[in-house]
Design a protein around this motif. Structure first.
Motif, short mmCIF file in Angstrom:
data_model
loop_
_atom_site.label_atom_id
_atom_site.label_comp_id
_atom_site.label_asym_id
_atom_site.label_seq_id
_atom_site.Cartn_x
_atom_site.Cartn_y
_atom_site.Cartn_z
N ALA A 58 -5.43 19.05 -31.73
CA ALA A 58 -5.43 20.17 -33.05
C ALA A 58 -4.24 21.05 -33.18
CB ALA A 58 -6.76 20.80 -32.76
N SER A 59 -3.53 21.26 -32.19
CA SER A 59 -2.39 22.14 -31.90
C SER A 59 -1.14 21.57 -32.75
CB SER A 59 -2.15 22.61 -30.50
OG SER A 59 -1.61 21.46 -30.05
N THR A 60 -1.38 20.36 -33.10
CA THR A 60 -0.07 19.60 -33.72
C THR A 60 0.44 20.32 -34.81
OG1 THR A 60 -1.01 17.75 -32.84
CG2 THR A 60 0.79 17.29 -34.46
N SER A 61 1.86 20.40 -34.96
CA SER A 61 2.28 21.32 -36.11
C SER A 61 2.44 20.36 -37.45
CB SER A 61 3.66 21.77 -35.83
OG SER A 61 4.64 21.05 -35.59
N GLN A 62 2.62 20.84 -38.26
CA GLN A 62 3.02 20.38 -39.59
C GLN A 62 4.07 19.13 -39.39
OE1 GLN A 62 1.60 20.90 -42.75
NE2 GLN A 62 2.90 19.70 -43.91
N GLU A 63 5.38 19.72 -38.93
CA GLU A 63 6.53 19.09 -38.73
C GLU A 63 6.17 17.91 -37.72
OE1 GLU A 63 6.18 22.45 -38.36
OE2 GLU A 63 7.20 22.38 -40.49
N GLU A 64 5.61 17.94 -36.69
CA GLU A 64 5.23 16.91 -35.77
C GLU A 64 4.31 15.85 -36.35
OE1 GLU A 64 4.90 19.38 -31.62
OE2 GLU A 64 3.39 19.44 -32.75
N LEU A 65 3.42 16.29 -37.10
CA LEU A 65 2.44 15.34 -37.92
C LEU A 65 3.58 14.39 -39.09
CD1 LEU A 65 -0.11 13.92 -38.72
CD2 LEU A 65 -0.73 15.91 -39.94
N VAL A 66 4.23 15.16 -39.84
CA VAL A 66 5.17 14.39 -40.57
C VAL A 66 6.11 13.40 -39.80
CG1 VAL A 66 6.88 14.96 -42.37
CG2 VAL A 66 4.79 16.07 -42.28
N ALA A 67 6.54 13.79 -38.67
CA ALA A 67 7.38 13.19 -38.04
C ALA A 67 6.54 11.78 -37.58
CB ALA A 67 7.96 13.76 -36.80
N VAL A 68 5.41 11.82 -37.18
CA VAL A 68 4.76 10.64 -37.05
C VAL A 68 4.71 9.92 -38.11
CG1 VAL A 68 2.35 9.94 -36.19
CG2 VAL A 68 3.35 11.84 -34.67
N VAL A 69 4.32 10.42 -39.17
CA VAL A 69 4.00 9.77 -40.43
C VAL A 69 5.43 8.67 -40.55
CG1 VAL A 69 3.77 9.87 -42.96
CG2 VAL A 69 2.01 11.08 -41.40
N ARG A 70 6.27 9.58 -40.57
CA ARG A 70 7.86 8.83 -40.81
C ARG A 70 7.99 7.64 -39.90
NH1 ARG A 70 10.37 14.23 -42.66
NH2 ARG A 70 9.65 13.98 -45.02
N GLU A 71 7.50 7.83 -38.80
CA GLU A 71 7.85 6.50 -37.93
C GLU A 71 6.99 5.61 -38.09
OE1 GLU A 71 7.03 7.45 -33.76
OE2 GLU A 71 8.20 9.17 -33.56
N LEU A 72 5.92 5.91 -38.71
CA LEU A 72 4.85 4.82 -39.00
C LEU A 72 5.48 4.17 -40.26
CD1 LEU A 72 1.53 6.47 -38.30
CD2 LEU A 72 2.50 4.38 -37.36
N ASN A 73 5.93 5.11 -41.34
CA ASN A 73 6.78 4.54 -42.38
C ASN A 73 7.75 3.62 -42.24
OD1 ASN A 73 5.43 6.22 -44.37
ND2 ASN A 73 6.74 7.88 -44.44
N ALA A 74 8.48 3.71 -40.92
CA ALA A 74 9.51 2.98 -40.89
C ALA A 74 9.13 1.82 -39.85
CB ALA A 74 10.65 3.58 -39.94
N ASP A 75 7.81 1.54 -39.30
CA ASP A 75 7.46 0.47 -38.50
C ASP A 75 6.98 -0.85 -39.25
OD1 ASP A 75 5.93 -1.07 -36.79
OD2 ASP A 75 4.98 0.47 -35.89
N PRO A 76 7.73 -1.87 -39.07
CA PRO A 76 7.36 -3.16 -40.01
C PRO A 76 5.97 -3.65 -39.55
CG PRO A 76 9.04 -3.62 -38.44
CD PRO A 76 8.75 -2.13 -38.38
N SER A 77 5.38 -3.36 -38.41
CA SER A 77 4.09 -3.94 -38.01
C SER A 77 2.99 -3.06 -38.68
CB SER A 77 3.97 -3.73 -36.50
OG SER A 77 3.74 -2.67 -35.99
N ILE A 78 3.39 -2.03 -39.25
CA ILE A 78 2.19 -1.25 -39.85
C ILE A 78 2.41 -1.45 -41.55
CG2 ILE A 78 1.45 1.27 -40.40
CD1 ILE A 78 0.57 -0.43 -37.83
#
Ligand code: NAD
Length: 294
Positions: free
Chosen positions: A70-90
């Motif tokens: 729950a303590s995840t910051s906005q920036e950390e969450l967006v970074a996770v989303v960006r990784e998934l954006n770049a992941d061809p298996s997703i």
């Protein structure tokens, strides 16, 4: 006498279509994948995420569940989303709503690649829905409601439809779908500032209730023979249940049902459709991204 629209059975049909589509995509070398991101420990969200992941497994869709504190910051969450954006298996990404209060949900949605936005909340997909561009993703709950209307043989063309609620998740996209070409309903959107909601509802051939207020829509609001789709999921106290609560919709079912030609129950109406349409959207994303890269 009203007929009860069985959401479980219609959802099962949609999931069977998905199962066949998964096989077809895999035969073409496309292995569909959905990532579900959960921030925090909201118990309802944990249940929703669990059933999304289970349904993926059942259909042979690859899924990745990412649980963040729950303590995840906005920036950390967006970074996770960006990784998934770049992941061809997703091919599909969703961040379970609601995130903790310190997170700007809209900014997170905007960070998702619109081609992977299987919830259909990114502004690009909202625009595509308004433009009736079928390459966009339609939010799962209103898409599920349209499918229920079709399954029940409801004629929407020229019908007076009243949507109660104007949220971006249900009410607004619902109104756009009902008025789109091919559906062709005459749509009224009512909301918390609307005057005389009972009178607005009495005109309706079709009512979609998406308010979040237990049993608000009453029997004397309903025109004889109307069709009622109840999107609401509300917990009310019920000491007779082991859990201490039961689920009711936004519609006072017992008094509304006798006046309708068709109605959805809660639970077992719209609820099961939302996950089924999420699977459909994931396969649409896999198909579109797969074709773009092959
Ligand atoms: P929301 O709180 O974002 O929006 C509620 C809407 O109802 C608002 O537009 C508001 O203007 C309107 N409203 C509030 N009080 C009103 C009143 N007295 N008269 C008329 N309109 C009024 O909620 P939401 O996300 O759209 O969800 C609505 C309901 O649907 C909730 O019960 C939610 O749990 C349920 N839901 C179910 C599913 C599903 O899968 N079945 C999916 C999403 C939401």
């Amino acid at each position: 006498m009203s007929s009860v629209i069985d959401g479980k059975s219609v959802a099962a049909t949609v999931l069977e279509e998905c199962r066949a589509e998964v096989l077809e995509l895999k035969a073409r070398g496309i292995n569909p994948g959905l990532a579900v991101v959960l921030v925090g420990e909201d118990p309802a969200s944990q249940v929703y995420v669990g059933s999304k992941v289970r349904t993926c497994g059942d259909l042979g869709i690859h899924s990745q569940k990412i649980v963040l504190p729950a303590s995840t910051s906005q920036e950390e969450l967006v970074a996770v989303v960006r990784e998934l954006n770049a992941d061809p298996s997703i091919h599909g990404i969703l961040v379970q709503s609601p995130p903790p209060k310190h997170i700007d949900e809209e900014a997170v949605v905007r960070a998702i690649d619109p081609r992977k936005d299987v919830d259909g909340f990114h502004p690009e997909n909202v625009a595509k829905l308004a433009l009736e561009d079928k390459t966009g993703f339609v939010p799962c709950t209103p898409a599920g409601c349209m499918r229920l209307l079709a399954a029940a043989g409801v004629k929407t063309a020229g019908a007076e439809a009243v949507v109660i609620g104007r949220s971006m998740i249900v009410g607004k996209p619902m109104a756009l779908l009902l008025m789109a070409k091919g559906s062709d309903a005459t749509v009224t959107v009512a909301h918390s500032r609307s005057h005389d909601l009972p009178a607005i509802c009495r005109r309706a051939d079709i009512i979609i209730a998406a308010v979040g207020r237990p049993e608000m829509v009453k029997g004397d609001w309903i025109k004889d023979g109307a069709v009622v789709i109840d999107v609401g999921i509300n917990r009310i106290e019920d000491p007779s249940k082991k859990s201490g609560y039961r689920l009711v919709g936004d519609v006072a079912y017992d008094e509304v049902a006798p006046k309708c030609s068709a109605i959805t129950p809660v639970p077992g109406g719209v609820g099961p459709m939302t996950i089924a349409l999420l699977m459909k959207n994931t396969l649409q994303a896999a198909r579109q991204l797969g074709s773009a890269t092959s």
